[in-house]
Scaffold this motif. Structure first.
Motif, PDB file in Angstrom:
ATOM      1  N   ASP A  95      -8.848   1.194  -2.562  1.00  0.00           N
ATOM      2  CA  ASP A  95      -7.622   0.395  -2.713  1.00  0.00           C
ATOM      3  C   ASP A  95      -6.397   1.174  -2.254  1.00  0.00           C
ATOM      4  O   ASP A  95      -5.499   0.617  -1.600  1.00  0.00           O
ATOM      5  CB  ASP A  95      -7.454  -0.038  -4.171  1.00  0.00           C
ATOM      6  CG  ASP A  95      -8.497  -1.065  -4.598  1.00  0.00           C
ATOM      7  OD1 ASP A  95      -9.142  -1.651  -3.717  1.00  0.00           O
ATOM      8  OD2 ASP A  95      -8.666  -1.261  -5.822  1.00  0.00           O
ATOM      9  N   TYR A  96      -6.349   2.449  -2.579  1.00  0.00           N
ATOM     10  CA  TYR A  96      -5.195   3.266  -2.197  1.00  0.00           C
ATOM     11  C   TYR A  96      -5.112   3.408  -0.675  1.00  0.00           C
ATOM     12  O   TYR A  96      -4.023   3.271  -0.086  1.00  0.00           O
ATOM     13  CB  TYR A  96      -5.292   4.642  -2.848  1.00  0.00           C
ATOM     14  CG  TYR A  96      -4.153   5.566  -2.498  1.00  0.00           C
ATOM     15  CD1 TYR A  96      -2.884   5.377  -3.038  1.00  0.00           C
ATOM     16  CD2 TYR A  96      -4.341   6.630  -1.618  1.00  0.00           C
ATOM     17  CE1 TYR A  96      -1.832   6.214  -2.708  1.00  0.00           C
ATOM     18  CE2 TYR A  96      -3.302   7.481  -1.284  1.00  0.00           C
ATOM     19  CZ  TYR A  96      -2.046   7.270  -1.831  1.00  0.00           C
ATOM     20  OH  TYR A  96      -1.011   8.113  -1.495  1.00  0.00           O
ATOM     21  N   ASP A 134      -3.952   0.246   0.902  1.00  0.00           N
ATOM     22  CA  ASP A 134      -2.504   0.081   0.695  1.00  0.00           C
ATOM     23  C   ASP A 134      -1.691   0.923   1.677  1.00  0.00           C
ATOM     24  O   ASP A 134      -0.557   0.564   2.014  1.00  0.00           O
ATOM     25  CB  ASP A 134      -2.133   0.465  -0.738  1.00  0.00           C
ATOM     26  CG  ASP A 134      -2.621  -0.563  -1.754  1.00  0.00           C
ATOM     27  OD1 ASP A 134      -2.943  -1.695  -1.348  1.00  0.00           O
ATOM     28  OD2 ASP A 134      -2.693  -0.223  -2.957  1.00  0.00           O
ATOM     29  N   LEU A 186      -8.442  11.650  -6.172  1.00  0.00           N
ATOM     30  CA  LEU A 186      -7.333  10.778  -5.784  1.00  0.00           C
ATOM     31  C   LEU A 186      -6.002  11.253  -6.339  1.00  0.00           C
ATOM     32  O   LEU A 186      -5.007  11.347  -5.600  1.00  0.00           O
ATOM     33  CB  LEU A 186      -7.622   9.347  -6.250  1.00  0.00           C
ATOM     34  CG  LEU A 186      -6.545   8.291  -5.932  1.00  0.00           C
ATOM     35  CD1 LEU A 186      -6.322   8.186  -4.433  1.00  0.00           C
ATOM     36  CD2 LEU A 186      -6.945   6.938  -6.512  1.00  0.00           C
ATOM     37  N   GLU A 187      -5.955  11.554  -7.620  1.00  0.00           N
ATOM     38  CA  GLU A 187      -4.688  11.914  -8.262  1.00  0.00           C
ATOM     39  C   GLU A 187      -4.281  13.353  -7.991  1.00  0.00           C
ATOM     40  O   GLU A 187      -3.098  13.652  -7.830  1.00  0.00           O
ATOM     41  CB  GLU A 187      -4.773  11.672  -9.769  1.00  0.00           C
ATOM     42  CG  GLU A 187      -5.038  10.223 -10.160  1.00  0.00           C
ATOM     43  CD  GLU A 187      -3.919   9.294  -9.720  1.00  0.00           C
ATOM     44  OE1 GLU A 187      -2.761   9.764  -9.635  1.00  0.00           O
ATOM     45  OE2 GLU A 187      -4.190   8.105  -9.485  1.00  0.00           O
ATOM     46  N   LYS A 194      -3.252  11.777  -3.198  1.00  0.00           N
ATOM     47  CA  LYS A 194      -1.870  11.294  -3.307  1.00  0.00           C
ATOM     48  C   LYS A 194      -0.846  12.407  -3.053  1.00  0.00           C
ATOM     49  O   LYS A 194       0.128  12.191  -2.317  1.00  0.00           O
ATOM     50  CB  LYS A 194      -1.644  10.658  -4.672  1.00  0.00           C
ATOM     51  CG  LYS A 194      -2.345   9.308  -4.830  1.00  0.00           C
ATOM     52  CD  LYS A 194      -2.026   8.665  -6.173  1.00  0.00           C
ATOM     53  CE  LYS A 194      -2.689   7.298  -6.313  1.00  0.00           C
ATOM     54  NZ  LYS A 194      -2.392   6.659  -7.616  1.00  0.00           N
TER      55      LYS A 194
END
Length: 499
Positions: A250-251, A254, A277-278, A282
């Motif tokens: 999803d990220y 986006d 991810l975190e 990101k």
């Protein structure tokens, strides 16, 4: 005399029930010496107590249980002492069913040591000592060897995943192997996959493994590519869809990556799913933006170089930006354009970058122009100098063109001299056509023939560019139609990843 005879008859009926106690001492010629003293006090009491003998005609059940427990405790103490003598800490074995003799435990320890396990390895998972050599270890290891794990590597496999020794070959191991084969993992790769991720043998087939595969197929991953993906990165089978895979997908969507492009990327580089991810992905995206990279270029950068999501990016960008400024005279804004067009530059060694730069400077091209060439065509810094020399000498000796044309079209060095530059130049020369390097080289063979047959020089244009949303916008045309979206995505992927 009569009372004595009764006692002897009673003892003769008791002895067969306790034969095991006597059989442990074959060198004792008098078996009665091993009968508990309490029994002797009962049977050889005073004459006045003889009338109470019928109460004790058979030993109680409690007596036998107490003796068995005592024997187990004694045996456990002996085994624990043996293990402590080897340096093995038996604290976790108190609730474990242990063998009845120390010889059996010695056999297990020696078997594990022959596999290559050390005392420290056993201490890391002492529960392996509860596995029988014949019932657990040999069947499991034999099966692992059968599916492709070489015998010298079995010790390392057990060291990494000792729980496998508890598994049932038929109930637990064989179904997992069958599942992997069903995903198109090659038979010869099964051992390799399990060595990389042995915990697969402990997963439930209807759980995480099935759902992760189903989700990847749902976003466009070709089912035939699941097998190669698992071979490359088997950890994806252990990832939960809801907490790991889907948030990552999803990220990236986006950010502008179309699902089709994303699916093609994962087919070749499944390890991207393993980036945190975190903690990593990101922060790296924000780092690119902080160094001046445009948000509309993020999707293209990730498609070209997915590894950029998992690098220690801030340190690499800082180092390369300083190097480009100091040695190549490229300012921070120019460096951002370089990263946009060739993100692999963040991982290039500086001595590799300097070789083609020094070659260009040695051809009397001013440093400012070299910097401009690098910003226009960052691929220059990754070229082999030998190939650049051949192309340059043909440009000067055969084509006889001014250096300024190379400054304006540095992509010239990225084309093959033998398969594109020479043949096209000869065709143009035979027809007496003079054109720019861009017009001559930056097109397909079919378009080049069309240009020659048209006997005119059409307006030069840049190639297709990546747009947010996943479609290609061609100069002079509208957006590509929905019917052609899939092929355009594939074209984009081939363009970017092949760099």
């Amino acid at each position: 005399m009569v009372a004595r005879r009764k006692v002897l008859n009673l003892l003769s009926t008791l002895i067969p029930h306790h034969a095991n106690a006597f059989s442990r001492h074959p060198h004792d010629h008098n078996p009665f010496t091993k009968i508990p003293k309490t029994l002797f006090r009962v049977y050889y009491g005073t004459q006045s107590s003889a009338s109470k003998l019928p109460e004790y005609e058979m030993p109680s059940v409690t007596w036998g249980v107490i003796q068995g427990r005592k024997e187990k405790l004694v045996s456990r103490v002996i085994i624990f002492d043996y293990l402590k003598g080897l340096g093995i800490i038996p604290d976790e074995l108190h609730d474990l069913e242990l063998p009845s003799t120390v010889d059996v435990m010695r056999e297990r320890v020696e078997f594990l040591q022959k596999l290559g396990l050390t005392v420290d390895d056993i201490n890391n998972y002492p529960l392996m000592l509860g596995c029988s050599v014949r019932k657990n270890m040999i069947p499991v290891l034999g099966y692992l060897e059968k599916i492709g794990i070489a015998r010298p590597k079995l010790g390392g496999f057990v060291k990494n995943y000792p729980q496998v020794l508890h598994a049932s070959v038929i109930v637990e191991l064989a179904p997992v192997v069958k599942f992997l084969r069903g995903l198109d993992v090659e038979k010869d790769d099964i051992g390799y996959v399990l060595q990389k991720y042995p915990e697969l043998l402990g997963f439930k087939l209807e759980g995480t493994m099935s759902t992760s595969v189903a989700y990847l197929v749902s976003i466009g991953v070709n089912p035939r590519d699941i097998g190669p993906m698992v071979t490359q990165y088997p950890y994806l089978l252990g990832m939960r869809v809801g907490t790991v895979i889907k948030p990552m997908i999803d990220y990236l969507v986006d950010l502008g990556l179309p699902k089709k492009v994303l699916a093609r990327m994962l087919e070749k580089r499944a390890y991207v799913l393993g980036y945190d991810l975190e903690e990593t992905v990101k922060p790296n995206v924000e780092c690119l933006i902080s160094f001046g990279v445009g948000r509309d270029c993020l999707a293209s950068i990730i498609a070209q170089y997915p590894q950029i999501l998992g690098l220690p990016l801030k340190a690499k960008l800082s180092t390369q930006q300083y190097f480009f400024s100091l040695k190549l005279k490229v300012d921070p804004e120019g460096f951002a354009r370089v990263v946009e067009n060739m993100p692999q530059v963040v991982s290039l060694h500086q001595h590799v970058i300097m070789k083609p730069v020094e070659f260009l400077l040695g051809r009397t091209i001013p440093a400012q122009d070299v910097a401009s060439m690098v910003v226009k065509c960052p691929q220059l810094v990754a070229l082999r100098v030998e190939l650049m020399k051949n192309s340059y000498y043909f440009f000067k000796s055969e084509m006889g063109r001014p250096l300024q044309e190379l400054v304006e079209f540095p992509e010239y060095f990225t084309y093959s001299l033998e398969s594109r530059i020479k043949p096209r130049y000869q065709r143009l020369k035979s027809k007496g056509i003079r054109c720019s390097l861009n017009w001559m080289l930056n097109c397909s063979d079919q378009r080049f023939e069309e240009r020659l047959q048209g006997h005119y020089i059409e307006t030069e244009s840049v190639g297709p560019r990546f747009c947010m949303g996943g479609k290609l916008e061609l100069p002079g045309n509208g957006l590509v139609s929905d019917e052609e979206e899939e092929s355009d995505d594939e074209l984009l992927y081939r363009r970017t990843v092949s760099l």
